[in-house]
Design an enzyme around this catalytic site. Structure first.
Site, short mmCIF file in Angstrom:
data_model
loop_
_atom_site.label_atom_id
_atom_site.label_comp_id
_atom_site.label_asym_id
_atom_site.label_seq_id
_atom_site.Cartn_x
_atom_site.Cartn_y
_atom_site.Cartn_z
N GLY A 57 0.84 -1.19 0.00
CA GLY A 57 0.00 0.00 0.00
C GLY A 57 0.87 1.24 0.00
O GLY A 57 2.04 1.17 0.35
N CYS A 84 5.19 -6.28 1.70
CA CYS A 84 5.57 -4.87 1.70
C CYS A 84 4.86 -4.10 2.83
O CYS A 84 5.18 -4.32 3.99
CB CYS A 84 5.33 -4.26 0.31
SG CYS A 84 6.25 -2.72 0.08
N TYR A 85 3.88 -3.26 2.52
CA TYR A 85 3.16 -2.57 3.61
C TYR A 85 2.59 -3.60 4.58
O TYR A 85 2.56 -3.38 5.79
CB TYR A 85 2.02 -1.71 3.04
CG TYR A 85 1.31 -0.87 4.09
CD1 TYR A 85 1.78 0.38 4.43
CD2 TYR A 85 0.17 -1.36 4.75
CE1 TYR A 85 1.15 1.14 5.42
CE2 TYR A 85 -0.47 -0.61 5.73
CZ TYR A 85 0.02 0.63 6.06
OH TYR A 85 -0.61 1.37 7.04
N HIS A 171 8.11 -7.90 -3.56
CA HIS A 171 6.82 -8.22 -4.21
C HIS A 171 6.92 -9.53 -4.98
O HIS A 171 7.33 -9.52 -6.14
CB HIS A 171 6.43 -7.07 -5.15
CG HIS A 171 5.99 -5.86 -4.42
ND1 HIS A 171 4.70 -5.66 -3.99
CD2 HIS A 171 6.69 -4.78 -3.99
CE1 HIS A 171 4.61 -4.52 -3.34
NE2 HIS A 171 5.81 -3.97 -3.32
N GLU A 173 4.65 -11.14 -6.31
CA GLU A 173 3.63 -11.26 -7.36
C GLU A 173 4.06 -10.72 -8.71
O GLU A 173 3.44 -11.04 -9.73
CB GLU A 173 2.34 -10.55 -6.90
CG GLU A 173 2.39 -9.03 -6.78
CD GLU A 173 3.00 -8.51 -5.47
OE1 GLU A 173 3.69 -9.27 -4.78
OE2 GLU A 173 2.79 -7.33 -5.15
N LYS A 374 -10.37 -12.32 -16.39
CA LYS A 374 -10.63 -12.54 -17.82
C LYS A 374 -10.11 -13.90 -18.31
O LYS A 374 -10.80 -14.60 -19.04
CB LYS A 374 -9.96 -11.42 -18.62
CG LYS A 374 -10.40 -11.34 -20.05
CD LYS A 374 -11.68 -10.60 -20.15
CE LYS A 374 -12.17 -10.41 -21.54
NZ LYS A 374 -13.35 -9.54 -21.56
#
Ligand code: XMP
Length: 518
Positions: A57, A84-85, A171, A173, A374
């Site tokens: 964040g 992270c945050y 991160h 991801e 999607k």
């Protein structure tokens, strides 16, 4: 009764990467949901997740108004992964120290892992991870120990083994993180005990049951079918659940590509029988945009006319109390907020339904794809057996070919884009390039140039070809189509489509250009 899949809850602290975390978890065949970070402990327990992920964040945990977590989260007995945050707020909440780093750490950073930790099992001892932070943990809370470090950061990751709380400063991801997906899978499978039960086959069975339960024995449903992937997959799924108690309204505004209306008709009367209403509104739309050349006015008029046509058809239907929509997960979540169910899919071409029509749908909204990304929607479409072309259809704007005729629209000009677009699509498919280009189409410029045909001079239109590659349509590159393919496309179009005597290829990126010309 189908069992609900195991679920991970992702508490969103407003990071731009939150959706990406969700996609990675889904790719690991684990269901997950993004919820606002303000969710209460009771709500978390009611959802009974097998693990919780705290996202990154933009805030600093040291700010007075920074988003917080309830310390009780760490005592629920559910494994937690802070990213992270999410790491900093965990440290801050549990009595560790978070400080501003001497230098912002940004980009690819080699990180050394304790591979004895279940979080890093099977990973290389050192690999590159993506960092983007200004604050970092300088002292871990009681019971936590460091399980990864980098040159500048002693606590790249920390964990509390007994409580199954894991935190990482990087991160995992993003694709720049070399073994990020391995780490996420370790969290899901080794720490949370996930079994990988999120498959599209399981989803279809559950969705069909859920639709039947929602609409009951004799409930009737209406769906606006655009021919796009989302509404087609939603229609196929609902057709499987309730057959012709589903009415699909397809508004043929006349701005569709060649063959599209026919293909919708074929699929939804044959393989997926529904009560199909094809509203032939071609003249109505032409009248509405006659003489209009401003792109935004065209869009607004087409959008308004679309709603009006749909509403007219809805008013004709008796006893239809449910409205179905092809809403998908990115429509539902936005970074930093999770939107509630909209009455009509928010879409920049379509406003809300008129009140008298909205009031008809007393049963509510049926949105079977609301939790899917999607790529998952496409997998459901394939699994259901929808035609390949429909499942892999390239994006097509709501106003259709109307915004690919620059300036004023006439039936003749529409025919030129429709025919040239069909040739382009055919040649791209023949060259086997469909999977490599994200969107491609022709544009009829409003410019005529001099040409020569036989002994005659001509004064005909310049046609543009646009073909782009992109991950997200926010930025795009122009596709490097082979010269021989371009050459064949050009020759075929000028030979087969009357009133085109010149072809240009658009070699602009976005930004500064957009994908569409209008
Ligand atoms: P642009 O032209 O904004 O396009 O770079 C990005 C993507 O959005 C599509 N697009 C639209 N889609 N209604 C839509 O539903 C519109 O008015 C519209 N304008 C652009 C475009 O085709 C591309 O995929």
């Amino acid at each position: 009764m189908q069992q609900k899949p195991q679920g991970i809850l992702i508490l969103d602290f407003g990071a731009q990467y939150t959706q990406l975390i969700a996609r990675r978890v889904r790719e690991a065949k684990v269901f997950c949901e993004v919820v606002p970070c303000s969710i209460s402990m009771q709500e978390i327990q009611a959802k009974a997740p097998v693990g919780v992920i705290l996202s990154g964040g933009p805030a600093s945990v040291l700010d007075a108004d920074a988003p917080r977590v309830d310390p009780a989260l760490y005592d629920l007995g559910i494994p937690v992964l802070g990213i992270c945050y999410g790491m900093q707020i965990t440290a801050h909440t549990l009595g560790g120290v978070v400080e501003k780093a001497a230098e912002r750490e940004y980009g690819r950073v080699p990180v050394t892992f304790d591979t004895q930790s279940p979080l890093f099992a099977g990973m290389k001892e050192t690999s590159v991870m993506w960092m983007s932070h200004t604050y970092h943990v300088t002292q871990a809370p009681a019971g936590f120990s460091s399980i990864a470090h980098s040159e500048n950061c002693a606590f790249c990751a920390m964990s509390h083994l007994q409580k199954r709380i894991y935190c990482v400063q990087f991160h995992p991801e993003v694709t720049h993180s070399e073994e990020g997906q391995v780490m996420l899978q370790n969290f899901l499978y080794r720490i949370c005990g996930c079994t990988g039960d999120w498959t599209m086959t399981a989803f279809i069975d559950q969705a069909i049951e859920a639709i039947r339960a929602q609409v009951g024995e004799d409930g009737r449903v209406m769906l606006g079918l655009s021919g796009g992937v989302d509404s087609s997959v939603a229609a196929a799924l609902i057709s499987r659940a309730i057959g012709s108690r589903l009415t699909c309204v397809y508004v043929d505004h006349g701005f569709m590509r060649k063959g599209e209306t026919e293909s919708v008709r074929e699929v939804f009367t044959g393989q997926f029988p529904v009560n199909l209403v094809v509203a032939d509104a071609r003249q109505r739309f032409l009248d509405r945009v006659a003489g209009i050349s401003d792109p935004e006015t065209k869009r607004k008029r087409i959008g308004a006319e679309f709603v009006a046509c749909f509403a007219d058809e809805a008013r004709k239907l008796q006893n239809v109390t449910f409205l179905a929509q092809g809403t998908i997960y990115p429509d539902v979540i936005e970074s930093g907020s999770v939107k509630g169910s909209a009455v009509i899919k928010s879409h920049h071409n379509v406003g809300g339904l008129p009140d008298d029509v909205a009031r008809r749908f007393t049963g509510g909204v049926v949105e079977p794809l609301r939790m899917l990304f999607k790529d998952e929607v496409r997998r459901v479409g394939e699994e259901l057996g929808l035609p390949h072309d429909m499942v892999w259809r390239q994006p097509f704007p709501g106003p259709g070919l109307a915004i690919r005729v620059i300036g004023e629209i006439t039936p003749d000009k529409l025919a030129i884009v429709r025919e040239s677009d069909a040739i382009l699509r055919e040649e791209i498919a023949l060259a086997g390039l469909e999977g490599d280009i994200n969107q491609y189409f022709t544009v009829l410029t409003n410019t005529r140039t001099v040409g020569v045909m036989g002994d005659e001079r001509t004064h005909d239109y310049v046609l543009g070809i646009r073909a782009v590659t992109t991950d997200d349509f926010m930025t795009v590159d122009w596709a490097r189509l082979p010269y021989d393919v371009l050459s064949k496309i050009s020759a075929r179009i000028v030979n087969e489509v009357p009133h085109v005597n010149r072809i240009v290829y658009d070699i602009t990126t976005k930004p500064p250009a957009t994908v569409e010309w209008e």
